[in-house]
Design a protein around this motif. Sequence first.
Motif, PDB file in Angstrom:
ATOM      1  N   LEU A  10       0.839  -1.202   0.000  1.00 28.54           N
ATOM      2  CA  LEU A  10       0.000   0.000   0.000  1.00 28.54           C
ATOM      3  C   LEU A  10       0.876   1.254   0.000  1.00 28.54           C
ATOM      4  O   LEU A  10       0.630   2.200  -0.759  1.00 28.54           O
ATOM      5  N   LYS A  11       1.901   1.252   0.811  1.00 31.01           N
ATOM      6  CA  LYS A  11       2.794   2.412   0.904  1.00 31.01           C
ATOM      7  C   LYS A  11       3.466   2.709  -0.424  1.00 31.01           C
ATOM      8  O   LYS A  11       3.633   3.867  -0.814  1.00 31.01           O
ATOM      9  N   SER A  12       3.847   1.656  -1.148  1.00 34.64           N
ATOM     10  CA  SER A  12       4.531   1.836  -2.424  1.00 34.64           C
ATOM     11  C   SER A  12       3.584   2.238  -3.554  1.00 34.64           C
ATOM     12  O   SER A  12       4.024   2.689  -4.610  1.00 34.64           O
ATOM     13  N   GLY A  13       2.281   2.042  -3.350  1.00 33.82           N
ATOM     14  CA  GLY A  13       1.304   2.318  -4.383  1.00 33.82           C
ATOM     15  C   GLY A  13       1.005   1.126  -5.259  1.00 33.82           C
ATOM     16  O   GLY A  13       0.186   1.214  -6.175  1.00 33.82           O
ATOM     17  N   HIS A  14       1.659   0.004  -4.985  1.00 38.88           N
ATOM     18  CA  HIS A  14       1.349  -1.191  -5.778  1.00 38.88           C
ATOM     19  C   HIS A  14      -0.101  -1.615  -5.531  1.00 38.88           C
ATOM     20  O   HIS A  14      -0.794  -2.031  -6.455  1.00 38.88           O
ATOM     21  N   LEU A  15      -0.542  -1.509  -4.280  1.00 41.18           N
ATOM     22  CA  LEU A  15      -1.966  -1.601  -3.965  1.00 41.18           C
ATOM     23  C   LEU A  15      -2.507  -0.190  -3.812  1.00 41.18           C
ATOM     24  O   LEU A  15      -1.886   0.647  -3.154  1.00 41.18           O
ATOM     25  N   SER A  16      -3.668   0.072  -4.420  1.00 42.55           N
ATOM     26  CA  SER A  16      -4.312   1.366  -4.205  1.00 42.55           C
ATOM     27  C   SER A  16      -5.024   1.410  -2.867  1.00 42.55           C
ATOM     28  O   SER A  16      -5.145   2.475  -2.254  1.00 42.55           O
ATOM     29  N   GLY A  17      -5.505   0.252  -2.429  1.00 40.59           N
ATOM     30  CA  GLY A  17      -6.225   0.233  -1.165  1.00 40.59           C
ATOM     31  C   GLY A  17      -6.357  -1.145  -0.590  1.00 40.59           C
ATOM     32  O   GLY A  17      -6.293  -2.152  -1.304  1.00 40.59           O
ATOM     33  N   TYR A  18      -6.507  -1.190   0.722  1.00 41.57           N
ATOM     34  CA  TYR A  18      -6.760  -2.437   1.447  1.00 41.57           C
ATOM     35  C   TYR A  18      -7.864  -2.151   2.444  1.00 41.57           C
ATOM     36  O   TYR A  18      -7.823  -1.154   3.179  1.00 41.57           O
ATOM     37  N   SER A  19      -8.861  -3.016   2.473  1.00 42.21           N
ATOM     38  CA  SER A  19      -9.962  -2.789   3.404  1.00 42.21           C
ATOM     39  C   SER A  19     -10.466  -4.111   3.955  1.00 42.21           C
ATOM     40  O   SER A  19     -10.254  -5.181   3.371  1.00 42.21           O
ATOM     41  N   GLY A  20     -11.128  -4.007   5.074  1.00 41.73           N
ATOM     42  CA  GLY A  20     -11.698  -5.186   5.709  1.00 41.73           C
ATOM     43  C   GLY A  20     -12.044  -4.898   7.155  1.00 41.73           C
ATOM     44  O   GLY A  20     -11.809  -3.802   7.667  1.00 41.73           O
ATOM     45  N   ASP A  21     -12.589  -5.897   7.797  1.00 42.96           N
ATOM     46  CA  ASP A  21     -12.917  -5.751   9.216  1.00 42.96           C
ATOM     47  C   ASP A  21     -12.280  -6.865  10.035  1.00 42.96           C
ATOM     48  O   ASP A  21     -12.629  -7.046  11.204  1.00 42.96           O
ATOM     49  N   VAL A  22     -11.335  -7.588   9.425  1.00 47.43           N
ATOM     50  CA  VAL A  22     -10.673  -8.680  10.132  1.00 47.43           C
ATOM     51  C   VAL A  22      -9.189  -8.350  10.266  1.00 47.43           C
ATOM     52  O   VAL A  22      -8.563  -7.823   9.347  1.00 47.43           O
ATOM     53  N   TRP A  23      -8.640  -8.667  11.432  1.00 44.07           N
ATOM     54  CA  TRP A  23      -7.250  -8.355  11.758  1.00 44.07           C
ATOM     55  C   TRP A  23      -6.540  -9.649  12.155  1.00 44.07           C
ATOM     56  O   TRP A  23      -7.166 -10.565  12.671  1.00 44.07           O
TER      57      TRP A  23
END
Length: 219
Positions: A128-141
């Motif tokens: 995510l930091k590098s921009g390879h992913l635009s976003g990450y979402s969820g409700d599980v950790w």
Amino acid sequence: MIERGDWQVSDVARSAFDLEGKVVGTIGAGRIGYRVLQRLVPFDTKELLYYDYAPLPPEAAKAVKARRVEDLKEFVSQCDVVTVNCPLHEGTRDLINADLLKHFKKGAWLVNTARGAICNADAVAAALKSGHLSGYSGDVWNVQPAPKNHVWRTMKNPLGGGNGMVPHYSGTTLDAQARYANGVKSILMNYMNNKPQEPQNIIVGLGKYETKACEGFPT
């Protein structure tokens, strides 16, 4: 933004996209994964894909117009959005790691509402930091409750967004709690009356998995 009194629409629009015309894929096409595919149909995606150990019945796949991709790296390389809907076990822990993330489309979005530990926390944050992913979402950790210094609490993409994490609450609505209560009651009544359990309620039997959802993933 609203609470601050701002109205910078451009700050939102620069990383906002429609599902229409996108390739969306689910890792896991069991009960939950298939329902996700069903709910995606009205969004007029370019294509719906799924990765699973076994193909959907032909009529089920036809109903949602979903195509199976048997190789996981090939699967993620085709998706604009990947949603995780498989169980957590020894074959899926850290399934989405630094190596697999390299095969994602640059700018893809990753949604995980299955189990947090299926995704490697540090690898996701780095992508995510590098921009390879635009976003990450969820409700599980991967740890719940998540510690205050958990990397998923503060990770962002280069534009300062892309973090869609929330507490694990999807199963705590009043309706969901009623379903849980009815399910527990059914299991207990079957047990006390020496009746067979419903197959969907059996995960682990005597020394082995009973569900086939744990088959077919890397071990």
